[in-house]
Motif scaffolding. Structure first.
Motif: not given
Length: 175
Positions: A97-106
């Motif tokens: 889920g790292l990609d999702d977490r990074l994208r959520e934070q811009g």
């Protein structure tokens, strides 16, 4: 090596790979585990101070009842507000889920440190590049089992994937 471009805190994350007691204690080259820890602790403090995300990745062996001793992050490395990712493969993106977490934070730019340069760091960076992130590799904030492995990544592979810098080159800009 080229100097890193100034980083925008809101769009940058420091990704530190496999800084666990049992890995930091290995005989490493060209930088000792303690030297890598000093560099990443300074980088992490700068990222936190600028309001940028710090991601701490650690590996767990799949299918075992108990992880080997020393499998937690080095004590004191994790701070409130950091993101801890547990991986079960060489790289930190697969199934975490790292990609999702990074994208959520811009986040758009990833700055890498950790052990081993040519394994966990490079595998994570290659996946990140495939996902469209800009990559910065902090040469003195990573190490490998041999100097040759570290140098191959830093001199041959990383310049093709992003920017190679030293910890003192990492700077933030407003924006």
């Amino acid at each position: 090596m080229t100097a890193a471009l100034p980083l925008v805190p809101a769009h940058s994350a420091l990704v530190l790979v496999d800084l666990m007691d049992r890995i930091v204690a290995l005989p490493l080259e060209p930088h000792k585990g303690t030297e890598v820890l000093t560099a990443v602790e300074e980088l992490a403090a700068a990222f936190r101070s600028a309001g940028a995300l710090v991601v701490l990745v650690r590996v767990e062996r799949p299918g075992v009842a108990e992880q080997p001793p020393g499998s937690g992050l080095v004590q004191g490395l994790y701070q409130e507000g950091d993101l801890e990712i547990v991986k079960r493969t060489i790289g930190a993106f697969q199934g975490t889920g790292l990609d999702d977490r990074l994208r959520e934070q811009g986040v758009k730019t990833l700055v890498f440190g950790g052990i081993a340069t040519n394994l966990g760091v490079e595998s994570t960076a290659r996946a990140a590049g495939d996902l469209g992130y800009d990559l910065v590799f902090v040469e003195d904030a990573m190490s490998a089992l041999t100097g040759a492995e570290h140098e191959a990544s830093v001199k041959l592979d990383f310049p093709r994937l992003g920017t190679v810098a030293r910890a003192t080159d990492v700077r933030f800009t407003s924006g």
